[in-house]
Design an enzyme around this catalytic site. Structure first.
Site, short mmCIF file in Angstrom:
data_model
loop_
_atom_site.label_atom_id
_atom_site.label_comp_id
_atom_site.label_asym_id
_atom_site.label_seq_id
_atom_site.Cartn_x
_atom_site.Cartn_y
_atom_site.Cartn_z
CB SER A 1 -0.93 0.00 1.21
OG SER A 1 -1.82 -1.09 1.15
CG HIS B 1 -2.73 2.43 3.72
ND1 HIS B 1 -2.35 1.49 4.66
CD2 HIS B 1 -3.53 1.76 2.84
CE1 HIS B 1 -2.87 0.32 4.37
NE2 HIS B 1 -3.60 0.45 3.26
#
Length: 407
Positions: free
Chosen positions: A281, A346
């Site tokens: 991610s 993220h």
């Protein structure tokens, strides 16, 4: 003189060959061959139009050069070069500009001359061209997906040769799938693999107790918590990463991706100190956030179809994936006291995408080393990495952080 240059015949099948990096153009004529390398060979052609050896040629003489060799140039490139001749305010082109132009290496002055010149690039839009093969239609589609200016789209359309092919993102994705399938059979589960007691025993995931093993700050991207995690990341990675690699090259896109992955694991080690981390991610969010920011910043110039709907869908996919990661992080772990993987990677990827990533995507075919913003963001990123390294060395013991046992 100007009228003669505009009336130069244009071959609909230009004999143009690009090397593996797409940085040099070889133009063939029946009676003469333009030299391509080394740089000294360019001087002989330049001297023909610079008899005074001043190191400059006037834009009128540059037009003469285009009138002589223009029939063998790609028609879109001829349009761009004529626009440069019209837009050059000082009325002359230096030797280095000449080399850059004929070698397909465009400088900042090149773009400024076109954007500020008096001549608008004429002719039909690239989208209106007919009779294109499948590969040409794909290149045209990618150009409209990623580039906001018609001059850049035409230049890219004529320059791209599929050599080298966009293999980096494909190779990363295939590796991630292979690793997932290997551990899927080994752990005997495909959904929520993280719930297996042996999941973190792999040498790939980042774990706070094993943070001295430096490769884990990058290798964690090849493991995923389950098929739902892998599927979302893989879809965004392929749909966004492959077109970006086709336009900007493996080196630049790889730089953004790796910086996002590294920033993700370091951000976890600083802000979520007891949690492990897995998944790509960090790199995926760096690419996707950079692309979305580039679309927003050049909204009127982006001509991709259904861009508002597609941007909304990309944000939905990012939100779903991020929400899944947050839920998993605070869900009771299967094997306490070790928490579930962190979601902070993220956010680290997003920050890289909105800084370094945007600079890379905004400067198509421009030298990054000439961009002050690139060096500013690169300096900030390097400073962050150094601070995070010192944090990992000293902060855990100074703060007496209670870490989960090693896997």
């Amino acid at each position: 003189m100007k009228g003669e240059a505009r009336e130069a015949p244009i071959n609909s099948s230009p004999a143009v060959a690009a090397n593996a990096e797409g940085e040099e153009i070889e133009v063939l004529e029946s009676s003469d061959i333009l030299p391509v390398a080394p740089e000294e060979q360019w001087k002989s052609l330049f001297d023909k139009y610079d008899p005074e050896n001043s190191g400059f040629i006037s834009t009128e003489r540059f037009r003469d050069l285009l009138a002589t060799h223009g029939s063998e140039l790609d028609p879109h490139k001829l349009e761009v070069l004529l626009a440069l001749a019209d837009g050059n305010a000082d009325g002359k082109i230096c030797y280095q500009d000449f080399v850059n132009l004929m070698s397909n290496k465009r400088s900042n002055s090149f773009r400024r001359a076109i954007l500020q010149g008096s001549r608008q690039i004429k002719g039909c839009s690239l989208r209106d061209e007919v009779g294109l093969g499948l590969s040409q239609r794909l290149v045209r589609h990618v150009a409209y997906e990623t580039l906001p200016r018609e001059v850049d789209r035409k230049w890219y359309f004529d320059s791209y040769t599929y050599c080298p092919p966009p293999l980096l993102i494909l190779a990363i994705t295939i590796t991630e799938v292979a690793v997932f399938m290997y551990y899927g059979f080994q752990l005997d589960r495909l959904v929520l693999q993280v719930s297996s007691p042996s999941f973190l025993k792999s040498p790939l995931p980042y774990h706070p107790q094993l943070r001295a093993q430096a490769w884990r700050y990058l290798s964690y991207c090849f493991m995923h918590t389950g098929i739902e995690h892998l599927s979302l990341n893989m879809a965004m990675q392929l749909l966004v990463g492959v077109p970006l690699e086709m336009v900007h090259g493996a080196l630049r896109i790889g730089l953004v991706y790796v910086c996002g992955v590294l920033a993700g694991s370091l951000a976890v080690s600083v802000t979520d100190m007891t949690a492990p981390v897995v998944g790509s991610s960090g790199g995926v969010y760096a690419l996707v956030s950079a692309h979305l920011a580039n679309v927003v910043m050049n909204w009127s110039g982006m001509k991709c179809q259904f861009k508002l709907f597609r941007m909304a869908m990309a944000l939905v996919c990012m939100s779903v994936e991020f929400g899944r990661a947050v839920w998993l992080r605070f869900y009771p772990p299967a094997f306490p006291p070790c928490p579930n993987p962190s979601f902070v990677a993220h956010l680290g990827g997003v920050m890289v995408g909105l800084t370094l990533g945007v600079v890379v995507l905004q400067n198509y075919e421009q030298r990054l080393q000439e961009q002050s913003l690139f060096w500013i963001f690169f300096f900030v990123y390097t400073l962050f990495v150094l601070c995070a390294v010192f944090w990992n060395i000293f902060a855990y013991s100074l703060l007496d952080v209670r870490l989960p046992p090693p896997p």
